[in-house]
Motif scaffolding. Structure first.
Motif, PDB file in Angstrom:
ATOM      1  N   PRO A  23       0.824  -1.194   0.000  1.00 42.56           N
ATOM      2  CA  PRO A  23       0.000   0.000   0.000  1.00 42.56           C
ATOM      3  C   PRO A  23       0.856   1.240   0.000  1.00 42.56           C
ATOM      4  O   PRO A  23       2.014   1.213   0.443  1.00 42.56           O
ATOM      5  CB  PRO A  23      -0.806  -0.130   1.298  1.00 42.56           C
ATOM      6  N   PRO A  24       0.311   2.373  -0.478  1.00 37.59           N
ATOM      7  CA  PRO A  24       1.077   3.616  -0.512  1.00 37.59           C
ATOM      8  C   PRO A  24       1.629   3.954   0.860  1.00 37.59           C
ATOM      9  O   PRO A  24       0.950   3.847   1.869  1.00 37.59           O
ATOM     10  CB  PRO A  24       0.029   4.651  -0.959  1.00 37.59           C
ATOM     11  N   GLY A  25       2.889   4.399   0.892  1.00 38.98           N
ATOM     12  CA  GLY A  25       3.495   4.813   2.145  1.00 38.98           C
ATOM     13  C   GLY A  25       4.218   3.718   2.890  1.00 38.98           C
ATOM     14  O   GLY A  25       4.873   3.989   3.887  1.00 38.98           O
ATOM     15  N   ASP A  35       9.921  -9.486   4.394  1.00 36.02           N
ATOM     16  CA  ASP A  35       9.814 -10.923   4.646  1.00 36.02           C
ATOM     17  C   ASP A  35       8.367 -11.363   4.697  1.00 36.02           C
ATOM     18  O   ASP A  35       8.010 -12.442   4.244  1.00 36.02           O
ATOM     19  CB  ASP A  35      10.505 -11.280   5.968  1.00 36.02           C
ATOM     20  N   THR A  36       7.509 -10.524   5.275  1.00 35.89           N
ATOM     21  CA  THR A  36       6.086 -10.840   5.356  1.00 35.89           C
ATOM     22  C   THR A  36       5.482 -10.934   3.968  1.00 35.89           C
ATOM     23  O   THR A  36       4.727 -11.845   3.649  1.00 35.89           O
ATOM     24  CB  THR A  36       5.365  -9.749   6.163  1.00 35.89           C
ATOM     25  N   ARG A  37       5.826  -9.974   3.106  1.00 34.43           N
ATOM     26  CA  ARG A  37       5.277  -9.974   1.757  1.00 34.43           C
ATOM     27  C   ARG A  37       5.750 -11.204   0.999  1.00 34.43           C
ATOM     28  O   ARG A  37       5.001 -11.819   0.240  1.00 34.43           O
ATOM     29  CB  ARG A  37       5.724  -8.702   1.035  1.00 34.43           C
ATOM     30  N   VAL A  83      -5.331  -5.466   9.562  1.00 34.15           N
ATOM     31  CA  VAL A  83      -4.996  -4.968   8.224  1.00 34.15           C
ATOM     32  C   VAL A  83      -4.019  -5.931   7.559  1.00 34.15           C
ATOM     33  O   VAL A  83      -3.010  -6.321   8.161  1.00 34.15           O
ATOM     34  CB  VAL A  83      -4.392  -3.558   8.307  1.00 34.15           C
ATOM     35  N   LEU A  84      -4.323  -6.325   6.339  1.00 29.65           N
ATOM     36  CA  LEU A  84      -3.439  -7.210   5.590  1.00 29.65           C
ATOM     37  C   LEU A  84      -2.122  -6.508   5.292  1.00 29.65           C
ATOM     38  O   LEU A  84      -2.103  -5.356   4.859  1.00 29.65           O
ATOM     39  CB  LEU A  84      -4.098  -7.632   4.277  1.00 29.65           C
ATOM     40  N   VAL A  85      -1.013  -7.212   5.491  1.00 31.48           N
ATOM     41  CA  VAL A  85       0.286  -6.581   5.328  1.00 31.48           C
ATOM     42  C   VAL A  85       0.643  -6.348   3.868  1.00 31.48           C
ATOM     43  O   VAL A  85       1.452  -5.482   3.559  1.00 31.48           O
ATOM     44  CB  VAL A  85       1.395  -7.410   6.010  1.00 31.48           C
ATOM     45  N   ASP A  86       0.042  -7.103   2.951  1.00 34.23           N
ATOM     46  CA  ASP A  86       0.437  -6.952   1.545  1.00 34.23           C
ATOM     47  C   ASP A  86      -0.414  -5.940   0.808  1.00 34.23           C
ATOM     48  O   ASP A  86       0.015  -5.402  -0.212  1.00 34.23           O
ATOM     49  CB  ASP A  86       0.398  -8.301   0.820  1.00 34.23           C
TER      50      ASP A  86
END
Length: 290
Positions: A23-25, A35-37, A83-86
């Motif tokens: 996401p932006p920012g 790593d999460t993504r 909130v989803l991390v990707d």
């Protein structure tokens, strides 16, 4: 009372296989999501063997990684959201029961512990199941354990902060509160039911005990300003609710905090705004929420 009408969900992304974008920012915030993504790409989007869990009705389980921003009280269970991390999208896992609450068994980790706000969690989901303005709802797989993958910090919360002009629709209040509810017929056009806002200060207000009353059932209210408006709404965050309700002091002042505001399901003709989670900067920096 049934939902007044199907809510428009245009623009909402599915969680089916795609190429995720941060996401932006978030891309320039020090790489905390890298790593999460990568995990989401391998284990969620491409449905690796480790993520192909057998689900009721033959539906595929998707393990999605989110930052937990609420684990609030709801009847005999909890309402969990994050909130989803990707993608930065909100997700509220729900059960198949009529009130959608999540039991302890359904949300616990493999070691039996309960998810906490700021945990980074891999949650097993079956499919998108919006309910009117609660467009964030996803049906969870109750047979799979949730998996804790790490912890978020204050700096990560700053990347997820939202800046709405108002908390949905104002002007309707219960006695003793302010701007805390919306007539259900006015919710038809609302696109969502979760907001993460930051406030400079917040007051927790417990009612004066009444003779013969059950203290454990007395509500705790949160008083704060956002975008120039005053709000007084009920707190459903158990980490604050019981300690402060049972404290002899009736008023408690907190400093800079994030508040997860949730618009609950219809109750007696209204949708109520709830302070589902409070995250104090001072507590995080002191390490009391690690």
């Amino acid at each position: 009372m049934p939902c007044p009408a199907p809510c428009p969900l245009s623009g909402r992304q599915d969680l089916s296989p795609s190429t995720p974008a941060l996401p932006p920012g978030l891309a320039d915030r020090g790489g905390w999501l890298s790593d999460t993504r990568r995990f989401v790409l391998v284990h969620c989007v491409t449905f690796s063997d480790a993520a192909k869990a057998s689900a009721p009705g033959g539906r595929m389980t998707q393990f999605q990684r989110l930052v937990c921003l609420a684990n609030s009280r709801k009847g005999g269970g909890r309402c969990v959201a994050g909130v989803l991390v990707d993608s930065g999208e909100w997700v509220r896992p729900v059960s198949a029961r009529i009130n959608h609450e999540i039991s302890r068994q359904e949300r616990q980790y493999k070691d039996g512990s309960d998810p906490r706000v700021l945990d980074i969690i891999d949650v097993p989901l079956l499919h998108h199941q919006p309910s009117c303005y609660q467009s964030e709802n996803w049906l969870l797989d109750p047979r799979s354990h949730w998996q804790r993958a790490g912890r978020a910090e204050w700096s990560q919360l700053l990347t997820m902060e939202q800046h709405p002009d108002s908390l949905w629709i104002n002007g309707h209040s219960t006695p003793g509160r302010l701007n805390d509810r919306i007539p259900i017929e006015e919710t038809e056009t609302l696109p969502d039911s979760l907001k993460l806002i930051r406030v400079s200060r917040i007051t927790l207000r417990a009612p004066t005990p009444r003779a013969g009353s059950d203290d454990a059932k007395r509500p705790l209210d949160a008083v704060f300003r956002h975008a120039g408006r005053l709000y007084i709404m009920r707190v459903t965050d158990p980490e604050y609710e019981q300690p402060h309700v049972n404290n002899p002091r009736r008023v408690h002042e907190l400093g800079e905090s994030f508040v997860t505001v949730s618009l609950g399901e219809e109750f007696k003709g209204y949708a109520y705004k709830l302070a589902a989670s409070i995250t104090e900067r001072a507590r995080i920096e002191a390490g009391s929420k690690t």
